[in-house]
Motif scaffolding. Structure first.
Motif, PDB file in Angstrom:
ATOM      1  N   GLN A 255      33.352  39.100  46.089  1.00  0.00           N
ATOM      2  CA  GLN A 255      33.210  38.970  44.639  1.00  0.00           C
ATOM      3  C   GLN A 255      33.438  37.532  44.174  1.00  0.00           C
ATOM      4  O   GLN A 255      33.031  37.160  43.079  1.00  0.00           O
ATOM      5  N   TYR A 256      34.105  36.749  44.999  1.00  0.00           N
ATOM      6  CA  TYR A 256      34.400  35.349  44.673  1.00  0.00           C
ATOM      7  C   TYR A 256      33.434  34.384  45.356  1.00  0.00           C
ATOM      8  O   TYR A 256      33.567  33.173  45.203  1.00  0.00           O
ATOM      9  N   LEU A 277      41.113  32.410  46.465  1.00  0.00           N
ATOM     10  CA  LEU A 277      39.825  32.969  46.074  1.00  0.00           C
ATOM     11  C   LEU A 277      39.294  32.384  44.764  1.00  0.00           C
ATOM     12  O   LEU A 277      38.088  32.092  44.673  1.00  0.00           O
ATOM     13  N   PRO A 278      40.119  32.168  43.730  1.00  0.00           N
ATOM     14  CA  PRO A 278      39.589  31.496  42.544  1.00  0.00           C
ATOM     15  C   PRO A 278      39.011  30.113  42.843  1.00  0.00           C
ATOM     16  O   PRO A 278      38.003  29.707  42.248  1.00  0.00           O
ATOM     17  N   ALA A 281      35.672  30.587  44.322  1.00  0.00           N
ATOM     18  CA  ALA A 281      34.721  30.929  43.267  1.00  0.00           C
ATOM     19  C   ALA A 281      34.272  29.704  42.486  1.00  0.00           C
ATOM     20  O   ALA A 281      33.125  29.641  42.003  1.00  0.00           O
TER      21      ALA A 281
END
Length: 495
Positions: A255-256, A277-278, A281
């Motif tokens: 999702q990232y 993960l951010p 992203a």
């Protein structure tokens, strides 16, 4: 010199071992090679993998022992705060005078009269010895074809030797690995001025944020319920439940923009990191498959991509390294870079009077299981509980040997409950109906292991209720819908 017990190492494991040995009437002498206590948390270059800006990935409730409250309000303490806590612990329990600083143990062997330590040009005999020298001091660098030809301007190193982003600012850095240190170093570099940060990994792990919905993730995932589920439910169901908790807290890596992990959390693994993960992203950390070769500044990856780097930082785990053990001890305990044959990582039936502390590889914080292991050792040697049955110990050692070659990482809650049961301090759910939900689904706070058994404390129920409610995770005995479903599954399994 003759004394009751020697403890090798004055990190958290050595200190808590000395504290509980003292409570059982022993007079331990602690040998510490550094000029200060704290082990990893001393932050000394060369003997510690803690860098100045590092904070724990375990909450303050679980980064403490049962008889000394942490100070401060940081949910995740800094390395300096942990070091200060350990000094306060040593002062509180009169341990400083027992520590021989700057005294490295060079050799440990035995004869019919006891255990012999070679140190500082002398040999000292002890009736009992606790090896608490640390599990995470020798970085494991995997073989990579051509690595010795790497010509990047800042060279190769490991996360153990990382001391901050300043020396790597403006550089193109490849971070190898997907454990906590690799993700944390990559995140720090991406936020503090590296020209580019690429993470290379053999497989994509799930990534659990340290903090989700106001609750530290170690309060959610390392629970007593998780131990009971592992013992009583099919492995596929335990896998499904853990993945459900992890993905609900932080999403799934794809999702990232990271690769999709294996659908099985057990196959993929899981790592704690708040920022990783951010940053993926945002495109500030790029992900590549594992390295296939290195030539000069060029690194080739398994997908055929080639990229130039100024430096490579390996966060690929640690070898078990106990160089001071005699050949006899090494042979009996089957010690190599990964394994140590012992009953619950502690005792070997052919090595009476010797105990190992903290020598297992673990997911989650060590403070709680270390204290429980120390209590088991001290209670056993002090006679507060019966000595382990020799036949049981031999079966445990043989069972461990059958698992050689399999993944060795142990979840913190499994280690902690194993030691609590051995020490006779696992609280009985039926004895604490007002705390049942907290005991099942709350954090494995050290206070719960003072509820009953040896050294129970009258204020432990109130302390544990407070610890379980500290971040709003368990504030009442009313189960959530998911908890009711999970608990019903356990009850149907006969728990």
């Amino acid at each position: 010199m003759t004394a009751d017990a020697a403890v090798i190492g004055a990190g958290p494991g050595g200190l808590v071992a000395a504290r509980w040995l003292t409570s059982q009437g022993f007079e331990p002498t602690v040998f510490e090679r550094s000029p200060v206590l704290g082990g990893q948390w001393a932050g000394l270059s060369g003997t510690s993998g803690v860098w100045p800006a590092m904070h724990t990935n375990t909450s303050r409730v679980l980064t403490a022992f049962s008889d000394l409250e942490p100070r401060g309000t940081n949910v995740f303490p800094s390395g300096a705060e942990v070091r200060d806590y350990l000094y306060r612990y040593a002062r509180t329990f009169g341990l400083l005078s027992r520590i021989r600083f700057g005294s490295a143990v060079e050799h440990l062997d035995r004869d019919g009269a006891g255990w012999w330590l070679s140190h500082d040009g002398e040999r000292s005999r002890f009736d009992r010895v606790v090896v608490a020298s640390g599990r995470f001091h020798t970085p494991a660098i995997p073989p990579v074809p051509g690595l010795d030809t790497f010509t990047g301007t800042v060279g190769t190193s490991s996360t153990y030797h990382y001391r901050g982003a300043e020396a790597l600012r403006g550089r193109r850095i490849l971070v190898a690995g997907c454990a906590v240190s690799a993700l944390e170093v990559a995140a720090e570099l991406a936020q503090q001025g590296a020209a580019a940060v690429v993470l290379t990994q053999r497989r994509q792990r799930y990534v659990l944020p340290k903090f989700a919905a106001g609750v530290p993730s170690d309060h959610r995932i390392f629970t007593r319920y998780g131990v009971l589920a592992t013992e009583n439910l099919p492995a596929t169901e335990v896998d499904r439940q853990l993945r459900e908790i992890v993905v609900e807290a932080g999403g799934s890596p794809e999702q990232y923009g990271a690769p999709a992990p294996d659908p099985s959390l057990f196959a993929a693994g899981v790592t704690l990191s708040q920022q990783h993960l951010p940053l993926v992203a945002e495109g500030r950390i790029a992900i590549r498959p594992w390295i296939t070769s290195v030539s000069g500044p060029d690194v080739t990856f398994a997908d055929g991509h080639v990229e130039q780097f100024d430096g490579i930082v390996f966060g690929t785990g640690f070898d078990l390294d106990l160089p001071f053990l005699s050949e006899e001890i090494r042979a009996l305990a089957g010690v190599d870079a990964v394994h140590l044959d012992a009953d619950r990582y502690t005792f070997h039936p052919d090595l009476p009077g010797l105990a190992f502390m903290g020598m297992w590889d673990q997911s989650g914080g060590y403070f709680v299981p270390l204290e429980l292991q120390a209590r088991w050792i001290a209670y056993t040697w002090g006679g507060s509980i019966p000595a382990p049955d020799e036949a049981h110990q031999r079966r445990a050692v043989e069972l461990y040997r059958t698992r050689r070659g399999l993944p060795q990482k142990t979840r913190m809650n499994l280690a902690a409950l194993g030691f609590a049961r051995a020490a006779g301090v696992e609280p009985c759910l039926h004895d604490w109906p007002e705390l049942r939900r907290a005991l099942l689904f709350g954090p494995l706070a050290p206070s719960q292991f003072r509820l009953q058994g040896p050294d129970a404390l009258p204020d432990a129920p109130a302390r544990f209720a407070r610890d379980a409610a500290a971040f709003g995770a368990v504030t009442s005995n009313e189960y959530t819908a998911r908890e009711r479903t999970y608990w019903a599954a356990l009850q149907s399994a006969g728990v």
